[in-house]
Write a protein that holds these residues in place. Structure first.
Motif, PDB file in Angstrom:
ATOM      1  N   THR A  58      51.371  37.063  55.038  1.00 58.60           N
ATOM      2  CA  THR A  58      51.105  35.687  54.602  1.00 58.60           C
ATOM      3  C   THR A  58      50.126  35.700  53.436  1.00 58.60           C
ATOM      4  O   THR A  58      48.958  36.094  53.605  1.00 58.60           O
ATOM      5  CB  THR A  58      50.511  34.856  55.761  1.00 58.60           C
ATOM      6  N   LEU A  59      50.572  35.261  52.269  1.00 58.67           N
ATOM      7  CA  LEU A  59      49.728  35.301  51.075  1.00 58.67           C
ATOM      8  C   LEU A  59      48.479  34.441  51.234  1.00 58.67           C
ATOM      9  O   LEU A  59      47.381  34.857  50.850  1.00 58.67           O
ATOM     10  CB  LEU A  59      50.519  34.840  49.848  1.00 58.67           C
ATOM     11  N   ASN A  60      48.606  33.252  51.792  1.00 58.84           N
ATOM     12  CA  ASN A  60      47.442  32.370  51.910  1.00 58.84           C
ATOM     13  C   ASN A  60      46.396  32.928  52.871  1.00 58.84           C
ATOM     14  O   ASN A  60      45.196  32.647  52.724  1.00 58.84           O
ATOM     15  CB  ASN A  60      47.870  30.958  52.326  1.00 58.84           C
ATOM     16  N   PHE A  61      46.833  33.701  53.849  1.00 59.20           N
ATOM     17  CA  PHE A  61      45.869  34.389  54.707  1.00 59.20           C
ATOM     18  C   PHE A  61      45.167  35.489  53.922  1.00 59.20           C
ATOM     19  O   PHE A  61      43.950  35.680  54.035  1.00 59.20           O
ATOM     20  CB  PHE A  61      46.572  34.970  55.930  1.00 59.20           C
ATOM     21  N   LYS A  62      45.916  36.204  53.114  1.00 59.44           N
ATOM     22  CA  LYS A  62      45.320  37.247  52.279  1.00 59.44           C
ATOM     23  C   LYS A  62      44.278  36.648  51.334  1.00 59.44           C
ATOM     24  O   LYS A  62      43.198  37.221  51.139  1.00 59.44           O
ATOM     25  CB  LYS A  62      46.408  37.960  51.474  1.00 59.44           C
ATOM     26  N   LEU A  63      44.577  35.487  50.757  1.00 64.34           N
ATOM     27  CA  LEU A  63      43.616  34.848  49.853  1.00 64.34           C
ATOM     28  C   LEU A  63      42.340  34.466  50.591  1.00 64.34           C
ATOM     29  O   LEU A  63      41.235  34.580  50.041  1.00 64.34           O
ATOM     30  CB  LEU A  63      44.247  33.604  49.214  1.00 64.34           C
ATOM     31  N   ALA A  64      42.477  34.009  51.829  1.00 63.27           N
ATOM     32  CA  ALA A  64      41.294  33.660  52.622  1.00 63.27           C
ATOM     33  C   ALA A  64      40.443  34.896  52.896  1.00 63.27           C
ATOM     34  O   ALA A  64      39.200  34.833  52.884  1.00 63.27           O
ATOM     35  CB  ALA A  64      41.724  33.002  53.930  1.00 63.27           C
ATOM     36  N   ILE A  80      48.137  29.347  38.154  1.00 62.13           N
ATOM     37  CA  ILE A  80      48.253  30.277  37.030  1.00 62.13           C
ATOM     38  C   ILE A  80      48.909  31.544  37.579  1.00 62.13           C
ATOM     39  O   ILE A  80      48.273  32.319  38.309  1.00 62.13           O
ATOM     40  CB  ILE A  80      46.873  30.573  36.416  1.00 62.13           C
ATOM     41  N   GLU A  81      50.167  31.729  37.264  1.00 69.02           N
ATOM     42  CA  GLU A  81      50.950  32.799  37.879  1.00 69.02           C
ATOM     43  C   GLU A  81      50.369  34.198  37.667  1.00 69.02           C
ATOM     44  O   GLU A  81      50.364  35.010  38.599  1.00 69.02           O
ATOM     45  CB  GLU A  81      52.400  32.743  37.390  1.00 69.02           C
ATOM     46  N   PRO A  82      49.884  34.551  36.452  1.00 70.68           N
ATOM     47  CA  PRO A  82      49.306  35.896  36.303  1.00 70.68           C
ATOM     48  C   PRO A  82      48.115  36.124  37.232  1.00 70.68           C
ATOM     49  O   PRO A  82      47.926  37.238  37.744  1.00 70.68           O
ATOM     50  CB  PRO A  82      48.881  35.940  34.831  1.00 70.68           C
ATOM     51  N   ALA A  83      47.325  35.087  37.460  1.00 77.60           N
ATOM     52  CA  ALA A  83      46.186  35.212  38.382  1.00 77.60           C
ATOM     53  C   ALA A  83      46.686  35.382  39.811  1.00 77.60           C
ATOM     54  O   ALA A  83      46.184  36.225  40.572  1.00 77.60           O
ATOM     55  CB  ALA A  83      45.279  33.997  38.266  1.00 77.60           C
ATOM     56  N   MET A  84      47.651  34.572  40.190  1.00 81.25           N
ATOM     57  CA  MET A  84      48.212  34.691  41.538  1.00 81.25           C
ATOM     58  C   MET A  84      48.829  36.066  41.750  1.00 81.25           C
ATOM     59  O   MET A  84      48.652  36.686  42.812  1.00 81.25           O
ATOM     60  CB  MET A  84      49.266  33.603  41.762  1.00 81.25           C
ATOM     61  N   ASN A  85      49.521  36.568  40.735  1.00 88.78           N
ATOM     62  CA  ASN A  85      50.122  37.898  40.846  1.00 88.78           C
ATOM     63  C   ASN A  85      49.069  38.987  41.015  1.00 88.78           C
ATOM     64  O   ASN A  85      49.299  39.995  41.698  1.00 88.78           O
ATOM     65  CB  ASN A  85      50.985  38.194  39.622  1.00 88.78           C
ATOM     66  N   PHE A 130      46.280  38.758  42.658  1.00 87.50           N
ATOM     67  CA  PHE A 130      45.881  38.790  44.063  1.00 87.50           C
ATOM     68  C   PHE A 130      47.030  39.262  44.959  1.00 87.50           C
ATOM     69  O   PHE A 130      46.795  39.931  45.974  1.00 87.50           O
ATOM     70  CB  PHE A 130      45.394  37.410  44.501  1.00 87.50           C
ATOM     71  N   LYS A 131      48.263  38.909  44.594  1.00 85.83           N
ATOM     72  CA  LYS A 131      49.408  39.383  45.381  1.00 85.83           C
ATOM     73  C   LYS A 131      49.477  40.903  45.393  1.00 85.83           C
ATOM     74  O   LYS A 131      49.758  41.532  46.423  1.00 85.83           O
ATOM     75  CB  LYS A 131      50.711  38.828  44.790  1.00 85.83           C
ATOM     76  N   GLU A 132      49.236  41.509  44.240  1.00 85.71           N
ATOM     77  CA  GLU A 132      49.389  42.949  44.090  1.00 85.71           C
ATOM     78  C   GLU A 132      48.159  43.741  44.537  1.00 85.71           C
ATOM     79  O   GLU A 132      48.218  44.968  44.674  1.00 85.71           O
ATOM     80  CB  GLU A 132      49.710  43.276  42.630  1.00 85.71           C
ATOM     81  N   MET A 133      47.053  43.069  44.755  1.00 84.70           N
ATOM     82  CA  MET A 133      45.824  43.759  45.136  1.00 84.70           C
ATOM     83  C   MET A 133      45.984  44.440  46.494  1.00 84.70           C
ATOM     84  O   MET A 133      46.459  43.845  47.451  1.00 84.70           O
ATOM     85  CB  MET A 133      44.656  42.771  45.203  1.00 84.70           C
TER      86      MET A 133
END
Length: 279
Positions: A146-152, A190-195, A197-200
């Motif tokens: 879950t991406l939103n959990f990862k962001l938290a 901002i997709e590059p920023a979201m990407n 965090f997705k790839e981190m």
């Protein structure tokens, strides 16, 4: 005046401006120009309202005065004189808005320049003593469904505890980004920023440090993905979560969540013995 000429003129007397790119300066000037226009129109409107409230007859007297001096001549010199008189009569009304706008412009340019330079220095100066995000083996990194959990989780580890370094800063990222120009005043993802965090990849040895989650619309991680996010939509709501994700964090005992399906995720958190409340 072109945007490039405006950028050169506006930044000519600002120390350190040469340290940022022309594209960044043009973007800052564009934002400053829009805000200056708002200031000028806003103050002009306020002035005219005040003049009307205090003494509406002022407008009538000014009109009568201009009508009187316009009589008796239609030559070019007379028209120029009339125009000049009109400018002089109304000049005091424009002095305050123009002064305020240009004063704001200079302060805004300096502030934005300082923000970019400081962010760049902070990012460049931070040397992580922690394992590299990209050099961990698959078995040594946390897994997220879950991406939103990862962001938290990133909010806790990167911005609250300052363990994940360097801290991601959208302004420094935008200044160095080689792709399409990034609007740091965006109210959309901002997709590059979201990407980023997705790839981190986050090493598992950080997991024990996560003891509490507090999802809030003003969290740094969200402001670095949608800089002008108002927190009113469900962009980062946690509506899905797996038990396997939660069980990676043995010391996570409490969570305050943004969720539009709270009852659903509550069951999973409670199954992991984590106290959970809606924000």
């Amino acid at each position: 005046m072109t945007r490039e000429e405006r950028e050169e003129k506006w930044f000519s007397n600002i120390s350190g401006a040469e340290s940022i790119s022309i594209e960044s300066k043009i973007e800052i000037c564009d934002k400053a120009a829009k805000r200056m226009m708002i200031i000028i129109l806003g103050l002009l409107t306020l002035e005219f309202i005040l003049l009307f409230v205090v003494g509406g007859e002022i407008f009538t007297r000014v009109a009568d005065f201009l009508n009187r001096i316009s009589e008796g001549g239609h030559t070019g010199n007379h028209s120029q004189g009339l125009a000049l008189t009109g400018i002089i009569v109304f000049l005091p009304v424009f002095i305050i808005p123009l002064t305020a706008a240009f004063s704001y412009k200079n302060n805004y340019l300096k502030a934005e320049l300082a923000k970019i330079v400081t962010s760049r220095e902070n990012t460049a100066g931070k040397e992580s003593a922690l394992p590299s995000f990209t050099k961990e083996s698959e078995s040594d990194i946390l897994h997220f469904d879950t991406l939103n959990f990862k962001l938290a989780i990133i909010q806790v580890l990167m911005y609250d505890l300052h363990l994940l370094k360097p801290e991601f800063d959208i302004y420094a990222f935008a200044d160095q980004y080689k792709g399409k120009n990034i609007d740091t005043d965006s109210d959309a993802i901002i997709e590059p920023a979201m990407n980023f965090f997705k790839e981190m990849e986050i090493p598992k040895n950080f997991a024990p440090y996560v003891e509490m989650l507090y999802m809030d619309g003003g969290n740094d991680v969200y402001m670095n993905i949608i800089p002008q996010w108002d927190g009113e939509d469900d962009s980062f709501d946690l509506n899905e979560i797996t038990l396997e994700e939660l069980q990676q964090f043995p010391n996570l005992k409490k969570a305050n969540l943004m969720s539009s399906d709270f009852d659903k995720v509550k069951e999973v958190f409670e199954a992991a013995n984590i106290a959970v409340e809606p924000l």
